[in-house]
Design an enzyme around this catalytic site. Structure first.
Site, PDB file in Angstrom:
ATOM      1  N   CYS A  48      30.809  46.448  40.222  1.00 45.23           N
ATOM      2  CA  CYS A  48      31.684  46.423  41.385  1.00 45.23           C
ATOM      3  C   CYS A  48      32.844  47.388  41.161  1.00 45.23           C
ATOM      4  O   CYS A  48      33.537  47.302  40.144  1.00 45.23           O
ATOM      5  CB  CYS A  48      32.213  44.999  41.607  1.00 45.23           C
ATOM      6  SG  CYS A  48      33.408  44.854  42.945  1.00 45.23           S
ATOM      7  N   CYS A  97      30.437  40.714  46.158  1.00 42.17           N
ATOM      8  CA  CYS A  97      30.627  40.498  44.725  1.00 42.17           C
ATOM      9  C   CYS A  97      31.073  39.057  44.534  1.00 42.17           C
ATOM     10  O   CYS A  97      32.041  38.606  45.150  1.00 42.17           O
ATOM     11  CB  CYS A  97      31.683  41.465  44.196  1.00 42.17           C
ATOM     12  SG  CYS A  97      32.145  41.154  42.469  1.00 42.17           S
ATOM     13  N   CYS A 100      34.896  38.890  42.990  1.00 39.07           N
ATOM     14  CA  CYS A 100      36.114  39.219  43.734  1.00 39.07           C
ATOM     15  C   CYS A 100      35.953  39.120  45.254  1.00 39.07           C
ATOM     16  O   CYS A 100      36.918  39.295  45.986  1.00 39.07           O
ATOM     17  CB  CYS A 100      36.639  40.595  43.353  1.00 39.07           C
ATOM     18  SG  CYS A 100      35.627  41.984  43.925  1.00 39.07           S
ATOM     19  N   CYS A 122      20.634  46.554  50.214  1.00 36.27           N
ATOM     20  CA  CYS A 122      21.094  47.839  50.730  1.00 36.27           C
ATOM     21  C   CYS A 122      22.597  47.911  50.481  1.00 36.27           C
ATOM     22  O   CYS A 122      23.383  47.251  51.173  1.00 36.27           O
ATOM     23  CB  CYS A 122      20.758  47.900  52.220  1.00 36.27           C
ATOM     24  SG  CYS A 122      21.167  49.465  52.996  1.00 36.27           S
TER      25      CYS A 122
END
Length: 135
Positions: A48, A97, A100, A122
């Site tokens: 991330c 994510c 976060c 995607c």
């Protein structure tokens, strides 16, 4: 839902570029075929861009020709969270994510890709940072 990494909006704005902020924190989408990882074949781990959590590996990345990096499975089952997205007049599954809460992209299934999961995560390139495997 509380996340392991939580920051005030002003801090996210200060730490991310305007385009990173738009995608990661406001669920925007980068234009198709423009992301740095769309055609990357480098081996490594995709993390991330907002918090550094490991999300996907190059071993599950595949060519979907959709304009964004595609993966058939996250690195770990709890690396991402899936949220119903009813924006833009359709029902999709948003991928965030799990550490976060940043927007990564969407996951689709049943499209007929020859992958073990029949899923296509995607993901916006701008939401990721590739850490190449040494060696």
């Amino acid at each position: 839902m509380p996340y392991d990494v939580e920051k005030p909006d002003e801090q996210w704005r200060a730490e991310l570029s305007p385009s990173e902020y738009a995608v990661l924190r406001q669920a925007a989408t980068e234009p198709a075929f423009t992301g740095e990882y769309t055609d990357t074949r480098t081996e490594g781990v995709y993390s991330c861009r907002a918090c550094g959590a490991e999300l996907f590996t190059s071993g599950t990345k595949f060519e979907s020709h959709c304009g964004w990096p595609s993966f058939y499975d996250p690195k770990d089952t709890d690396a991402v969270e899936l949220v119903e997205d009813r924006s833009h007049g359709m029902v999709r599954t948003e991928v965030r994510c799990a550490r976060c809460g940043s927007h990564l992209g969407h996951v689709f299934e049943g499209e007929g890709y020859p992958t073990p999961t029949d899923q296509r995560y995607c993901i916006n390139s701008i939401s990721l940072r590739l850490q190449p495997t040494d060696g």
